[in-house]
Design an enzyme around this catalytic site. Sequence first.
Site, PDB file in Angstrom:
ATOM      1  N   HIS A 125       0.828  -1.204   0.000  1.00  0.00           N
ATOM      2  CA  HIS A 125       0.000   0.000   0.000  1.00  0.00           C
ATOM      3  C   HIS A 125       0.868   1.262   0.000  1.00  0.00           C
ATOM      4  CE1 HIS A 125      -3.839   2.104   1.406  1.00  0.00           C
ATOM      5  NE2 HIS A 125      -2.923   3.033   1.569  1.00  0.00           N
ATOM      6  N   GLU A 126       1.837   1.324   0.887  1.00  0.00           N
ATOM      7  CA  GLU A 126       2.663   2.536   0.982  1.00  0.00           C
ATOM      8  C   GLU A 126       3.578   2.696  -0.223  1.00  0.00           C
ATOM      9  OE1 GLU A 126       1.687   4.557   3.047  1.00  0.00           O
ATOM     10  OE2 GLU A 126       0.529   3.148   4.256  1.00  0.00           O
ATOM     11  N   HIS A 129       1.843   4.565  -2.922  1.00  0.00           N
ATOM     12  CA  HIS A 129       1.933   6.018  -2.726  1.00  0.00           C
ATOM     13  C   HIS A 129       3.305   6.527  -3.155  1.00  0.00           C
ATOM     14  CE1 HIS A 129      -1.887   6.200  -0.802  1.00  0.00           C
ATOM     15  NE2 HIS A 129      -1.523   5.676   0.359  1.00  0.00           N
TER      16      HIS A 129
END
Lengths: 246, 107
Positions: A125-126, A129
């Site tokens: 997920h990170e 980003h």
Amino acid sequence: MAGVPEERGPGPAAGEQLQQQHVSCQVFPERLEEGKPQPGFFSSFFTNNQKCQLMLLKTLETNPYVKLLLDAMKHSGCAVNRERHFSCEDCNGSVSGGFDASSSQIVLCQNNIRNQAHMNRVVTHELIHAFDHCRAHVDWFTNVRHLACSEIRAANLSGDCSLVNEVFRLHFGLKQHHQTCVRDRAILSILAVRNINKEVAQKAVDKVFESCFNDLEPFGRIPHNKTDAKYAHRDFQNRDRYFSNI
Amino acid sequence: MADGGNNWRPPRPCEAYRAEWKLCRSARHLLHHYYVHGERPTCEQWRRDLASCREWEERRSAEAQRSLCESERARVQAAQKHALVWALRRSPPAEWHLPLPQDEKDE
């Protein structure tokens, strides 16, 4: 930086937005502290920090979602260095992690990441980003639509909204439920890092959903399991041949 | 380019088309596709592409080459049909590789 319960999102630049900084102090207290945090007086055989580091290492070396993202970031000029770009820290609340665009660092909440599978998902997920930060001019701090877009992508592509994870959250739904989950989790993430009301967050998500839900870079597909992720990685490695022959 | 003469080969190895076709038809993929899109997947195009790939490998068929290129271009276009929300960078962010702003981060 700020985060969402069980969610994570990018953090505001330190000093730029005092309101956000105030929120971020509360969730990621170690980010702005002087000096290294001291280990607890009675530490178990492995401290939370050590467990976090070990699980992170395993994720980086073996998880196909993450390996593809690392490859893609390297290709975009943002090679990832574990010591520079990852930090295991204690966080307040039940936040799992965050991406701090101001320091180009991924924060992993060592007190909240439960197991290896959870670590895999948080890192994926990170990194999404971070990948967005690397390849595009994402205005994390003043453009809610940009933030919404990255959160939609992260919820969509990281496995956050897998059928199994939703069932564990007691969210039961099958037909097109994935999209509902992505929308809802994106809104939650935005609300945790921005001091705006729910309608504004919802509107931003609605506005960019069509475009961002269908932006599947660097996977080229929504990976539902490790096989999908491996196929996606194979396609990524094959892209030169692919684009020169169509 | 696809129309270029002797150096052309299928965009993916034939084995990749076979693997995608097989994956597309699997029960797991059916479930996931329904979960995301609310409808069953269509796998026919992968089957056609596999057939074209094999035909090109065996007989260097120009029709097979044309068909494959057309199919893959359609896939690329379908993936790019939505305008991006943000502007893409021409170079990575300058601060990505710089040392951390705060020195007390874990060394």
